[in-house]
Scaffold this motif. Sequence first.
Motif, mmCIF file in Angstrom:
data_model
loop_
_atom_site.group_PDB
_atom_site.id
_atom_site.type_symbol
_atom_site.label_atom_id
_atom_site.label_comp_id
_atom_site.label_asym_id
_atom_site.label_seq_id
_atom_site.Cartn_x
_atom_site.Cartn_y
_atom_site.Cartn_z
ATOM 1 N N ASN A 418 4.876 6.944 2.367
ATOM 2 C CA ASN A 418 5.048 5.307 1.497
ATOM 3 C C ASN A 418 5.441 5.829 0.100
ATOM 4 O O ASN A 418 4.961 5.014 -1.121
ATOM 5 N N GLU A 437 1.944 2.657 -3.972
ATOM 6 C CA GLU A 437 1.317 1.356 -4.390
ATOM 7 C C GLU A 437 1.369 1.426 -5.803
ATOM 8 O O GLU A 437 1.105 0.602 -7.085
ATOM 9 N N LEU A 490 2.338 -2.175 3.243
ATOM 10 C CA LEU A 490 1.137 -1.986 1.823
ATOM 11 C C LEU A 490 0.006 -3.576 1.707
ATOM 12 O O LEU A 490 -1.083 -3.706 2.221
#
Length: 492
Positions: A418, A437, A490
């Motif tokens: 990520n 994120e 995501l």
Amino acid sequence: MSTPKRYHPLMMVLQLWSLIRGSFFFVILLFVIKAGSDSALVYYARWGLLIVIGISLLAIPLKWLFETYAYDKKAFYLNKGVLFRSEQTVAFSKIQNVNRHVSVIHRMFGLTALHFETAAAGEDASVKFEALTLQEAEKLEKMAVNKEEKEAVLEETEEGQVAEPELPSERTLHFRPTKKDTIKASFISLGFLFLIPLLFSVYSNISDIWNVDEEAKGIFSWIAQSPLTFTIVLIGLLIVSAVLGMVRTYLKYGAYELSSDKDRIYIQNGVIELQSFSILKERVQAVELKQSLIKRLFGMTEVELISIGQGVISEDSPDIKSLYPFLPTERAYELVSELLPGYQVEKKMNLLPLESLAIRMVQPSWIWIIATGALFWFKPAVFGIADSWIYVSIALLIAILVWRWLNFLHTGYLLRDNFVQFKKGFFESSIFYTKREKVIEVEVSQSRLQKLIGAASISTINRAKPIRVEDIRDIPFSVGEEFYRWYLGLRV
């Protein structure tokens, strides 16, 4: 909501000092340097300056009298203005960073300045208290950043006072520079050359008021006429400059501390003027590891926390979102993981293919084209050599190609799980690391030249002030497609 309060009276002293500093140059210019001038422009400028100063002097106590602040468990409420009143509401949930600044004047009275930064723009971007008691500052900071303890802090006692319960904060100290670190920092930052620009600045300011050119020429002639005198003066200046550089570095970083608790990162800096900065770990958008060429040679790295707030409390104070700028490189990598669990900057990265070097080498350089055009037009004879401008143009082209080759060698990328990581730059190298994120937008693009060899450019956008855009050019197009799918992972 609490009862509206006036700011501390010291705020008027600070504003007066700011007015003096802001008008000092114009007072010297108009009333000292131009004292004998009969110009109408100077005459009206003097009266204009006096009127502005007079209005400002009147406004300072009026602002203190009419401007107030209040708070409840959700927000700050600030009443502003004298003639035109307005109210600013800043919700605690919007606060990103907290800054403190303790100037010499603050320390004399046991006060501090406090600055809350938010993600908003315009007037609601921040809340600044120029002068607070340490107890009041501590209370406001706890209310703004500690969700669990807000209601406890706002609890009223039977006497109507605001309770200030003990709120323990178990901090871990991560870094505090030693004397050896300070000495190394003064040399790596070229602090030992501090005296040279200082002398030139003093000389320039004095020469603007008095004609000291003849005296300066006489002193330089006296020093230059004797090799022994010249050597002694030179060594003396180097010693004094080195000492001043170390003192300057110590005053800037001697009391530096980097610590954290489970929620926030704390940076404290300064010896005479104290400044502190705290940021919620969850609000860090990215980190950047930066190295100048000299830092890379000495194994030093600077780590910067990228967040929405500016990280400064006044125009005169430096940005302190950067961790200690002279961290040993190994320690810098370790600190990122210690301060931000889940962040792991990798040393080994994917390098660009040789096809990318070809693209960089054949791209036109506007600097070279414009410089060559100017050389062709003026045809300067460098060192008296006819047509030497041609060799200058060739040398510039070679330098540009070498620059591109070095940047190619120091460019890399990594896409894993990520997070994404970019590296670029030779003389000023940087490694940019962010989590998926935290990225609000990505882009994959291709120029016509990149299409020929199957290359692409990718970029990320993170929330910051200003918006932070990072890109890496000339990667394989397949990596660009993988990068796009990585980001969509995501969303799907």
